[in-house]
Design a protein around this motif. Sequence first.
Motif, PDB file in Angstrom:
ATOM      1  N   ASP B  62       0.849  -1.194   0.000  1.00  0.00           N
ATOM      2  CA  ASP B  62       0.000   0.000   0.000  1.00  0.00           C
ATOM      3  C   ASP B  62       0.885   1.245   0.000  1.00  0.00           C
ATOM      4  N   ILE B  63       0.481   2.264  -0.755  1.00  0.00           N
ATOM      5  CA  ILE B  63       1.326   3.456  -0.915  1.00  0.00           C
ATOM      6  C   ILE B  63       1.582   4.161   0.417  1.00  0.00           C
ATOM      7  N   GLU B  64       0.616   4.146   1.318  1.00  0.00           N
ATOM      8  CA  GLU B  64       0.817   4.818   2.609  1.00  0.00           C
ATOM      9  C   GLU B  64       1.663   3.956   3.542  1.00  0.00           C
ATOM     10  N   LYS B  65       1.325   2.663   3.617  1.00  0.00           N
ATOM     11  CA  LYS B  65       2.082   1.779   4.510  1.00  0.00           C
ATOM     12  C   LYS B  65       3.518   1.612   4.038  1.00  0.00           C
ATOM     13  N   GLY B  66       3.734   1.738   2.715  1.00  0.00           N
ATOM     14  CA  GLY B  66       5.083   1.597   2.175  1.00  0.00           C
ATOM     15  C   GLY B  66       6.054   2.624   2.719  1.00  0.00           C
ATOM     16  N   LEU B  67       5.538   3.753   3.163  1.00  0.00           N
ATOM     17  CA  LEU B  67       6.430   4.774   3.727  1.00  0.00           C
ATOM     18  C   LEU B  67       7.014   4.326   5.060  1.00  0.00           C
ATOM     19  N   LYS B  68       6.392   3.339   5.685  1.00  0.00           N
ATOM     20  CA  LYS B  68       6.907   2.854   6.974  1.00  0.00           C
ATOM     21  C   LYS B  68       7.853   1.675   6.790  1.00  0.00           C
ATOM     22  N   ASN B  69       7.847   1.054   5.608  1.00  0.00           N
ATOM     23  CA  ASN B  69       8.610  -0.186   5.440  1.00  0.00           C
ATOM     24  C   ASN B  69      10.109   0.029   5.275  1.00  0.00           C
ATOM     25  N   ARG B  70      10.515   1.119   4.680  1.00  0.00           N
ATOM     26  CA  ARG B  70      11.933   1.461   4.516  1.00  0.00           C
ATOM     27  C   ARG B  70      12.748   0.286   3.946  1.00  0.00           C
ATOM     28  N   LEU B  71      12.333  -0.233   2.808  1.00  0.00           N
ATOM     29  CA  LEU B  71      13.018  -1.348   2.175  1.00  0.00           C
ATOM     30  C   LEU B  71      14.283  -0.857   1.476  1.00  0.00           C
ATOM     31  N   GLU B  72      15.211  -1.775   1.259  1.00  0.00           N
ATOM     32  CA  GLU B  72      16.431  -1.436   0.524  1.00  0.00           C
ATOM     33  C   GLU B  72      16.134  -1.507  -0.969  1.00  0.00           C
ATOM     34  N   VAL B  73      16.194  -0.371  -1.648  1.00  0.00           N
ATOM     35  CA  VAL B  73      16.002  -0.376  -3.103  1.00  0.00           C
ATOM     36  C   VAL B  73      17.129   0.434  -3.750  1.00  0.00           C
ATOM     37  N   ASP B  74      17.390   0.119  -5.031  1.00  0.00           N
ATOM     38  CA  ASP B  74      18.443   0.842  -5.758  1.00  0.00           C
ATOM     39  C   ASP B  74      17.900   2.085  -6.441  1.00  0.00           C
ATOM     40  N   ALA B  75      16.644   2.046  -6.817  1.00  0.00           N
ATOM     41  CA  ALA B  75      16.054   3.197  -7.515  1.00  0.00           C
ATOM     42  C   ALA B  75      14.546   3.228  -7.307  1.00  0.00           C
ATOM     43  N   ILE B  76      13.998   4.426  -7.444  1.00  0.00           N
ATOM     44  CA  ILE B  76      12.550   4.642  -7.339  1.00  0.00           C
ATOM     45  C   ILE B  76      12.089   5.307  -8.636  1.00  0.00           C
ATOM     46  N   VAL B  77      10.976   4.821  -9.184  1.00  0.00           N
ATOM     47  CA  VAL B  77      10.362   5.469 -10.345  1.00  0.00           C
ATOM     48  C   VAL B  77       8.911   5.777  -9.994  1.00  0.00           C
ATOM     49  N   GLY B  78       8.500   7.036 -10.142  1.00  0.00           N
ATOM     50  CA  GLY B  78       7.134   7.407  -9.776  1.00  0.00           C
ATOM     51  C   GLY B  78       6.407   8.123 -10.894  1.00  0.00           C
ATOM     52  N   PHE B  79       5.122   7.843 -10.999  1.00  0.00           N
ATOM     53  CA  PHE B  79       4.259   8.548 -11.956  1.00  0.00           C
ATOM     54  C   PHE B  79       3.584   9.713 -11.235  1.00  0.00           C
ATOM     55  N   VAL B  80       3.586  10.889 -11.895  1.00  0.00           N
ATOM     56  CA  VAL B  80       3.036  12.093 -11.255  1.00  0.00           C
ATOM     57  C   VAL B  80       2.010  12.764 -12.166  1.00  0.00           C
ATOM     58  N   HIS B  81       0.791  12.888 -11.690  1.00  0.00           N
ATOM     59  CA  HIS B  81      -0.188  13.679 -12.441  1.00  0.00           C
ATOM     60  C   HIS B  81      -0.969  14.616 -11.530  1.00  0.00           C
ATOM     61  N   ASN B  82      -0.651  14.601 -10.231  1.00  0.00           N
ATOM     62  CA  ASN B  82      -1.328  15.550  -9.337  1.00  0.00           C
ATOM     63  C   ASN B  82      -0.394  15.948  -8.187  1.00  0.00           C
TER      64      ASN B  82
END
Lengths: 103, 148
Positions: B62-82
């Motif tokens: 979930d997009i909100e719960k994901g902010l608490k998970n703090r997983l190890e990732v190499d990169a983030i890609v996000g779509f923005v329309h608002n």
Amino acid sequence: MSCIENYNYEILFKGTFKECSNYIRKNFKDIRYLKAGEEVIKGVLLIGKPPIPVAYHGDFVIFPYTKPCYGTFVLKVPLSESSRGEKDNKDKKGGILSILKFW
Amino acid sequence: MRVLVIIGCPEPPVLIPSTLYLLNMLKNRGCMIILSANPAALKLLETADPERYYLKGVGFQDIEKGLKNRLEVDAIVGFVHNDAAVNYIISYKSVYNAKTYAIVFGRKVKGEYIEDLKEEGIVTYSARAFHNPIPVVVKLKELIEELI
């Protein structure tokens, strides 16, 4: 259900993140500026472009909160409720597989 | 390479097919993919890919719960329309501390979103697209070339 739904919050204002930040700055005096991702109340992390204003007024904390489809709101939450949230997953054992769901 | 993909409100028609296109490109390049999305977006993805051809092996949160998970990732890609998507991507970058890319799209591309993202050190692409996904796909190909 998101963590904020665990709280009895009051919506003071709705707008863009910048409008909500300005609302807090203009209407409250006791303000701290925090970073995105900081836990403002138990289980609820701040979302937005830092510095994010968080106001303390009486027994309440006031902060901007963003929902993906609905925009940003200024919420007023009683400080007495600030330990209700869920436990942070950072202490969870088992690594990534225990946190994520896989298709 | 572990890549986190963020999609927020799925209102624009181009969002779900563009997401599947991106997942396919990332999978073909051997990336492990984590998807942060709101529940409606997840339902749309599952409906668009009933045999899990593109989604199999993709982890989601979930997009909100994901902010608490703090997983190890190499990169983030996000779509923005608002405006909300701008806030979520900036927050994910702060929490996950990974190189972050955003693609800003919509009927009109808002310069304010691009400025806010760039100020936070996010590599930003833009495409004027709402019904036709091709402008987004073109930018996604450019993004992948830089990412991998």
